[in-house]
Scaffold this motif. Sequence first.
Motif, PDB file in Angstrom:
ATOM      1  N   PHE A 112     -77.754 -60.432 -10.569  1.00 59.94           N
ATOM      2  CA  PHE A 112     -77.343 -59.886 -11.854  1.00 59.94           C
ATOM      3  C   PHE A 112     -76.712 -58.518 -11.656  1.00 59.94           C
ATOM      4  CE2 PHE A 112     -80.625 -62.962 -12.681  1.00 59.94           C
ATOM      5  CZ  PHE A 112     -80.101 -63.676 -13.751  1.00 59.94           C
ATOM      6  N   CYS A 113     -75.856 -58.203 -12.569  1.00 58.17           N
ATOM      7  CA  CYS A 113     -75.143 -56.936 -12.515  1.00 58.17           C
ATOM      8  C   CYS A 113     -76.121 -55.773 -12.682  1.00 58.17           C
ATOM      9  CB  CYS A 113     -74.105 -56.896 -13.650  1.00 58.17           C
ATOM     10  SG  CYS A 113     -73.257 -55.317 -13.758  1.00 58.17           S
ATOM     11  N   PRO A 114     -76.098 -54.815 -11.788  1.00 58.37           N
ATOM     12  CA  PRO A 114     -76.997 -53.659 -11.918  1.00 58.37           C
ATOM     13  C   PRO A 114     -76.582 -52.738 -13.056  1.00 58.37           C
ATOM     14  CG  PRO A 114     -75.519 -53.366 -10.059  1.00 58.37           C
ATOM     15  CD  PRO A 114     -75.251 -54.745 -10.594  1.00 58.37           C
ATOM     16  N   ASN A 115     -75.371 -52.896 -13.555  1.00 59.93           N
ATOM     17  CA  ASN A 115     -74.902 -52.019 -14.634  1.00 59.93           C
ATOM     18  C   ASN A 115     -75.272 -52.553 -15.998  1.00 59.93           C
ATOM     19  OD1 ASN A 115     -73.703 -50.294 -12.786  1.00 59.93           O
ATOM     20  ND2 ASN A 115     -71.758 -51.384 -12.853  1.00 59.93           N
ATOM     21  N   CYS A 116     -74.958 -53.839 -16.228  1.00 60.14           N
ATOM     22  CA  CYS A 116     -75.156 -54.372 -17.567  1.00 60.14           C
ATOM     23  C   CYS A 116     -76.103 -55.565 -17.607  1.00 60.14           C
ATOM     24  CB  CYS A 116     -73.803 -54.749 -18.197  1.00 60.14           C
ATOM     25  SG  CYS A 116     -72.990 -56.096 -17.341  1.00 60.14           S
ATOM     26  N   ALA A 129     -68.897 -60.884  -8.949  1.00 61.72           N
ATOM     27  CA  ALA A 129     -68.278 -59.984  -9.916  1.00 61.72           C
ATOM     28  C   ALA A 129     -68.899 -60.176 -11.289  1.00 61.72           C
ATOM     29  CB  ALA A 129     -66.774 -60.244  -9.999  1.00 61.72           C
ATOM     30  N   CYS A 130     -68.944 -59.101 -12.004  1.00 62.47           N
ATOM     31  CA  CYS A 130     -69.443 -59.139 -13.375  1.00 62.47           C
ATOM     32  C   CYS A 130     -68.256 -59.255 -14.322  1.00 62.47           C
ATOM     33  CB  CYS A 130     -70.226 -57.859 -13.680  1.00 62.47           C
ATOM     34  SG  CYS A 130     -70.757 -57.751 -15.400  1.00 62.47           S
ATOM     35  N   ASN A 131     -68.333 -60.226 -15.240  1.00 61.11           N
ATOM     36  CA  ASN A 131     -67.219 -60.429 -16.161  1.00 61.11           C
ATOM     37  C   ASN A 131     -67.211 -59.408 -17.295  1.00 61.11           C
ATOM     38  OD1 ASN A 131     -66.149 -62.614 -14.800  1.00 61.11           O
ATOM     39  ND2 ASN A 131     -67.444 -64.078 -15.892  1.00 61.11           N
ATOM     40  N   SER A 132     -68.346 -58.749 -17.463  1.00 60.30           N
ATOM     41  CA  SER A 132     -68.431 -57.833 -18.597  1.00 60.30           C
ATOM     42  C   SER A 132     -67.898 -56.446 -18.252  1.00 60.30           C
ATOM     43  CB  SER A 132     -69.884 -57.703 -19.063  1.00 60.30           C
ATOM     44  OG  SER A 132     -70.345 -58.949 -19.530  1.00 60.30           O
ATOM     45  N   CYS A 133     -68.431 -55.880 -17.137  1.00 61.77           N
ATOM     46  CA  CYS A 133     -68.071 -54.497 -16.857  1.00 61.77           C
ATOM     47  C   CYS A 133     -67.165 -54.356 -15.644  1.00 61.77           C
ATOM     48  CB  CYS A 133     -69.324 -53.638 -16.675  1.00 61.77           C
ATOM     49  SG  CYS A 133     -70.212 -54.005 -15.150  1.00 61.77           S
ATOM     50  N   GLY A 134     -66.932 -55.431 -14.973  1.00 57.79           N
ATOM     51  CA  GLY A 134     -66.020 -55.346 -13.836  1.00 57.79           C
ATOM     52  C   GLY A 134     -66.686 -54.982 -12.527  1.00 57.79           C
ATOM     53  N   TYR A 135     -68.027 -54.861 -12.572  1.00 55.87           N
ATOM     54  CA  TYR A 135     -68.742 -54.554 -11.326  1.00 55.87           C
ATOM     55  C   TYR A 135     -68.520 -55.680 -10.335  1.00 55.87           C
ATOM     56  CZ  TYR A 135     -72.677 -54.287  -8.083  1.00 55.87           C
ATOM     57  OH  TYR A 135     -73.443 -54.257  -6.959  1.00 55.87           O
ATOM     58  N   ARG A 136     -68.407 -55.311  -9.072  1.00 54.08           N
ATOM     59  CA  ARG A 136     -68.296 -56.339  -8.041  1.00 54.08           C
ATOM     60  C   ARG A 136     -68.998 -55.895  -6.781  1.00 54.08           C
ATOM     61  NH1 ARG A 136     -62.448 -56.795  -5.364  1.00 54.08           N
ATOM     62  NH2 ARG A 136     -63.785 -57.086  -3.560  1.00 54.08           N
TER      63      ARG A 136
HETATM   64 ZN   LIG Z   1     -71.762 -55.616 -15.556  1.00 56.15          ZN
END
Ligand SMILES: [Zn+2]
Length: 109
Positions: A3-7, A23-30
Amino acid sequence: MEFCPNCGKLLRPKEEKKEVFLACNSCGYRTEGEAAEEGYVATEEAPKEKIEGVAVNEGAPNLPTTTAQCEKCHTDKAYYWLEQTRAADEAPTRFLQCVKCGHKWREYS
Ligand SMILES: [Zn+2]
Ligand SMILES: [Zn+2]
């Protein structure tokens, strides 16, 4: 799954420029990419060869039998084999083993 550590959204695997990453589709984290060229290396597990041939059965040695009487159980059948126990120029000694009780003895000629 990661899971994305940001969101906290589920990270999706992506491939770009011969790199795979999450990659995260919400915040762009990868995540950092890993080289995709090598791909999945299948570990070759060779099937274990079955050991064929004579099953070792200690109760029934793979030896010829002869008529000889066991002094213990009086069975008149015994396995026999030859062993060179004395000087090489002398005849080998014949050993016998009772097929029934396993008693071993040597044959004196
Ligand atoms: Zn995210
Ligand atoms: Zn015997």
